[in-house]
Design a protein around this motif. Structure first.
Motif, PDB file in Angstrom:
ATOM      1  N   ALA A 152      22.263  -9.484  29.940  1.00 30.17           N
ATOM      2  CA  ALA A 152      22.578 -10.697  29.183  1.00 30.17           C
ATOM      3  C   ALA A 152      22.187 -10.543  27.721  1.00 30.17           C
ATOM      4  O   ALA A 152      22.951 -10.924  26.819  1.00 30.17           O
ATOM      5  CB  ALA A 152      21.857 -11.894  29.802  1.00 30.17           C
ATOM      6  N   PHE A 153      21.025  -9.970  27.465  1.00 31.98           N
ATOM      7  CA  PHE A 153      20.587  -9.772  26.079  1.00 31.98           C
ATOM      8  C   PHE A 153      21.526  -8.809  25.338  1.00 31.98           C
ATOM      9  O   PHE A 153      21.827  -9.008  24.155  1.00 31.98           O
ATOM     10  CB  PHE A 153      19.138  -9.268  26.043  1.00 31.98           C
ATOM     11  N   ALA A 199      28.948 -15.534  24.688  1.00 32.35           N
ATOM     12  CA  ALA A 199      28.543 -14.169  25.065  1.00 32.35           C
ATOM     13  C   ALA A 199      28.938 -13.812  26.491  1.00 32.35           C
ATOM     14  O   ALA A 199      28.740 -12.673  26.923  1.00 32.35           O
ATOM     15  CB  ALA A 199      27.029 -14.008  24.893  1.00 32.35           C
ATOM     16  N   LYS A 200      29.491 -14.785  27.223  1.00 28.97           N
ATOM     17  CA  LYS A 200      29.979 -14.545  28.595  1.00 28.97           C
ATOM     18  C   LYS A 200      28.879 -13.999  29.514  1.00 28.97           C
ATOM     19  O   LYS A 200      29.036 -12.950  30.154  1.00 28.97           O
ATOM     20  CB  LYS A 200      31.169 -13.577  28.576  1.00 28.97           C
ATOM     21  N   ILE A 201      27.767 -14.731  29.592  1.00 26.20           N
ATOM     22  CA  ILE A 201      26.646 -14.285  30.429  1.00 26.20           C
ATOM     23  C   ILE A 201      26.415 -15.191  31.630  1.00 26.20           C
ATOM     24  O   ILE A 201      25.594 -14.882  32.498  1.00 26.20           O
ATOM     25  CB  ILE A 201      25.335 -14.213  29.603  1.00 26.20           C
ATOM     26  N   ILE A 259      21.232 -23.862  31.926  1.00 24.86           N
ATOM     27  CA  ILE A 259      20.722 -22.565  32.379  1.00 24.86           C
ATOM     28  C   ILE A 259      21.915 -21.661  32.688  1.00 24.86           C
ATOM     29  O   ILE A 259      22.789 -22.024  33.467  1.00 24.86           O
ATOM     30  CB  ILE A 259      19.853 -22.725  33.645  1.00 24.86           C
ATOM     31  N   LEU A 260      21.933 -20.484  32.083  1.00 21.82           N
ATOM     32  CA  LEU A 260      23.044 -19.553  32.300  1.00 21.82           C
ATOM     33  C   LEU A 260      22.623 -18.311  33.084  1.00 21.82           C
ATOM     34  O   LEU A 260      23.426 -17.744  33.818  1.00 21.82           O
ATOM     35  CB  LEU A 260      23.660 -19.139  30.962  1.00 21.82           C
ATOM     36  N   VAL A 261      21.371 -17.860  32.906  1.00 20.05           N
ATOM     37  CA  VAL A 261      20.888 -16.677  33.624  1.00 20.05           C
ATOM     38  C   VAL A 261      19.522 -16.994  34.220  1.00 20.05           C
ATOM     39  O   VAL A 261      18.629 -17.477  33.522  1.00 20.05           O
ATOM     40  CB  VAL A 261      20.778 -15.446  32.688  1.00 20.05           C
TER      41      VAL A 261
END
Length: 256
Positions: A112-113, A101-103, A193-195
């Protein structure tokens, strides 16, 4: 000499969230509380919604959860007379390092959602009316996204955070989690963890004595002693001192 069994051993039941239990916080603080007071604390760890329902049935003396709107409703309905803020941490958005999703690196949870929904990348929801689930639903709503029943990329587990994280790990899916549970979670697979860092990801915990006027069986003195200790300088210092891998998991912020 055999010591006589104390028939009057003091104990309380605390209904709480899976995050306080699975992060190891209770295992750390409760022996210290018992040593100081002689009161044994029996924890029922479920999602926040279920923890509040246990309180509504009068089957707990204290409720210790993390969904402020639901807690305020609990007080308004007369199941407690006061809500006390104890500590906070934050939610984090976890996902596969491949990040379809490239977040990665973002700090805006709503953005992000939206990207996850548009990419239809797998997302794992607890779906259990927990504090984490309630927060997740708020983020979808704030992002202007309605998850239709049967959406194939959106999987509800109906479980606590540990099993939900295991599902996300197995599926290489995205998932919202509290940071404390993530830091103690071992089966990470390809997840990271991404965001993080959005002020909306703030995660406040509150504690309430179940109303003894409504439920005379509530152990008022012992339950209040536990709450008073959590809010005291000693209790707050003990919470702050709990670390995993050198990282503090919860940050005390009881109103002085």
């Amino acid at each position: 000499m055999i010591q006589p069994v104390n028939a009057q051993e003091k104990s309380i039941v605390v209904s709480s969230t899976t995050s306080t239990e699975q992060s190891g916080l209770f295992g750390f603080i409760l022996p210290i509380f018992k040593m100081k007071t002689g009161i044994d604390v029996k924890v029922v760890a479920v999602g926040t919604g279920q923890a509040l329902d246990i309180g509504r049935r009068g089957d707990a003396d204290v409720v210790f959860v993390h969904d402020k709107p639901a807690e305020e409703k609990f007080v308004a309905e007369g199941y407690a007379t006061q809500r006390n803020e104890v500590m906070y941490n934050d939610f984090v958005l976890i996902g596969p390092k491949s990040d379809p999703a490239k977040i990665s690196g973002g700090k805006d949870i709503q953005a992000a959602f939206k990207k996850i929904a548009s990419s239809q990348a797998p997302f794992v929801s607890r779906g259990d009316k927990s504090g984490t689930h309630a927060a997740e639903l708020r983020y979808w709503k704030d992002a202007g996204i309605t998850i239709a029943p049967g959406t194939n990329w959106y999987k509800e587990t109906g479980s606590g955070i540990g099993p939900a994280l295991n599902t996300a790990s197995a599926m290489n899916g995205y998932i919202l989690a509290d940071r404390a549970t993530w830091l103690t979670f071992k089966n990470r697979g390809d997840l990271a963890i991404l965001v993080q860092g959005d002020p909306k990801l703030f995660n406040q915990y509150g504690v309430m004595l179940v109303n003894p006027a409504k439920f005379p069986n509530v152990k008022k003195a012992e339950g209040q002693a536990f709450i008073d200790w959590l809010l005291s300088k000693n209790g707050q210092d003990v919470i702050a001192s709990y670390q995993v891998g050198g990282e503090q998991l919860f940050f005390p912020n009881a109103k002085k």
